[in-house]
Design a protein around this motif. Structure first.
Motif, PDB file in Angstrom:
ATOM      1  N   UNK A  15     -90.180 -82.177  14.654  1.00  0.00           N
ATOM      2  CA  UNK A  15     -88.929 -81.702  14.041  1.00  0.00           C
ATOM      3  C   UNK A  15     -88.883 -82.680  13.036  1.00  0.00           C
ATOM      4  N   UNK A  16     -89.390 -84.161  13.297  1.00  0.00           N
ATOM      5  CA  UNK A  16     -89.975 -85.015  12.042  1.00  0.00           C
ATOM      6  C   UNK A  16     -90.642 -84.427  10.927  1.00  0.00           C
ATOM      7  N   UNK A  17     -91.830 -83.833  10.904  1.00  0.00           N
ATOM      8  CA  UNK A  17     -91.704 -82.971   9.384  1.00  0.00           C
ATOM      9  C   UNK A  17     -91.416 -81.892   9.536  1.00  0.00           C
ATOM     10  N   UNK A  18     -90.064 -81.167   9.745  1.00  0.00           N
ATOM     11  CA  UNK A  18     -89.614 -79.818   9.876  1.00  0.00           C
ATOM     12  C   UNK A  18     -88.419 -80.487   9.061  1.00  0.00           C
ATOM     13  N   UNK A  19     -88.174 -81.699   9.513  1.00  0.00           N
ATOM     14  CA  UNK A  19     -87.104 -82.942   8.805  1.00  0.00           C
ATOM     15  C   UNK A  19     -87.409 -82.519   7.061  1.00  0.00           C
ATOM     16  N   UNK A  20     -88.449 -83.525   7.274  1.00  0.00           N
ATOM     17  CA  UNK A  20     -89.119 -84.334   5.888  1.00  0.00           C
ATOM     18  C   UNK A  20     -89.884 -83.274   4.974  1.00  0.00           C
ATOM     19  N   UNK A  21     -90.277 -82.267   5.178  1.00  0.00           N
ATOM     20  CA  UNK A  21     -91.071 -80.589   4.188  1.00  0.00           C
ATOM     21  C   UNK A  21     -90.220 -80.594   3.493  1.00  0.00           C
ATOM     22  N   UNK A  22     -88.970 -80.910   3.458  1.00  0.00           N
ATOM     23  CA  UNK A  22     -88.468 -79.773   2.016  1.00  0.00           C
ATOM     24  C   UNK A  22     -87.596 -80.816   1.316  1.00  0.00           C
ATOM     25  N   UNK A  23     -87.717 -82.386   1.968  1.00  0.00           N
ATOM     26  CA  UNK A  23     -87.176 -83.596   0.918  1.00  0.00           C
ATOM     27  C   UNK A  23     -88.544 -83.661  -0.313  1.00  0.00           C
ATOM     28  N   UNK A  24     -89.861 -83.861   0.941  1.00  0.00           N
ATOM     29  CA  UNK A  24     -91.210 -83.880  -0.402  1.00  0.00           C
ATOM     30  C   UNK A  24     -91.588 -82.677  -0.869  1.00  0.00           C
ATOM     31  N   UNK A  25     -91.071 -81.527  -1.198  1.00  0.00           N
ATOM     32  CA  UNK A  25     -91.704 -80.587  -1.756  1.00  0.00           C
ATOM     33  C   UNK A  25     -90.514 -79.940  -2.645  1.00  0.00           C
ATOM     34  N   UNK A  26     -89.391 -81.478  -2.000  1.00  0.00           N
ATOM     35  CA  UNK A  26     -87.989 -81.074  -3.802  1.00  0.00           C
ATOM     36  C   UNK A  26     -88.878 -82.314  -4.494  1.00  0.00           C
ATOM     37  N   UNK A  27     -88.786 -83.127  -3.760  1.00  0.00           N
ATOM     38  CA  UNK A  27     -89.394 -84.144  -5.089  1.00  0.00           C
ATOM     39  C   UNK A  27     -90.850 -84.269  -5.795  1.00  0.00           C
ATOM     40  N   UNK A  28     -91.474 -83.688  -5.486  1.00  0.00           N
ATOM     41  CA  UNK A  28     -92.891 -82.757  -5.656  1.00  0.00           C
ATOM     42  C   UNK A  28     -92.591 -81.787  -7.114  1.00  0.00           C
ATOM     43  N   UNK A  29     -91.539 -81.212  -6.777  1.00  0.00           N
ATOM     44  CA  UNK A  29     -91.502 -80.244  -7.697  1.00  0.00           C
ATOM     45  C   UNK A  29     -90.196 -81.067  -8.843  1.00  0.00           C
ATOM     46  N   UNK A  30     -89.461 -81.852  -8.265  1.00  0.00           N
ATOM     47  CA  UNK A  30     -88.687 -83.048  -9.839  1.00  0.00           C
ATOM     48  C   UNK A  30     -90.092 -83.398 -10.039  1.00  0.00           C
ATOM     49  N   UNK A  31     -91.463 -83.801  -9.541  1.00  0.00           N
ATOM     50  CA  UNK A  31     -91.859 -84.288 -10.760  1.00  0.00           C
ATOM     51  C   UNK A  31     -93.072 -83.905 -11.277  1.00  0.00           C
ATOM     52  N   UNK A  32     -93.071 -82.470 -11.279  1.00  0.00           N
ATOM     53  CA  UNK A  32     -94.237 -81.316 -11.814  1.00  0.00           C
ATOM     54  C   UNK A  32     -93.402 -81.871 -13.237  1.00  0.00           C
TER      55      UNK A  32
END
Length: 73
Positions: free
Chosen positions: A56-73
């Motif tokens: 559950x923790x990974x499922x909740x944090x995955x979209x946040x991590x992907x959004x941060x990675x896309x913003x840093x590109x």
């Protein structure tokens, strides 16, 4: 609850929602309440429950991590 509101019915499921969530009107029939109900029913002494908590923790944090990675590109 009974008509007097003091005892739970014997067939009623046990609720694992915090009092704050119940005051806000959440229950196991709405998505956010169902997720809180699931998380509240997990037992930290059981290995399978800890595994579910990590998933559950990974499922909740995955979209946040992907959004941060896309913003840093």
């Amino acid at each position: 609850m009974t008509a007097r509101g003091d005892d739970l019915e014997p067939w009623a499921p046990e609720e694992h929602l915090p009092a704050d969530a119940r005051r806000m009107g959440l229950n196991s029939l709405v998505p956010d309440g169902a997720l809180l109900e699931l998380a509240g029913s997990l037992d930290g002494t059981k290995r399978s429950h800890r595994l579910v908590a990590w998933v559950l923790l990974v499922a909740m944090l995955a979209p946040v991590a992907l959004t941060v990675l896309s913003l840093l590109r």
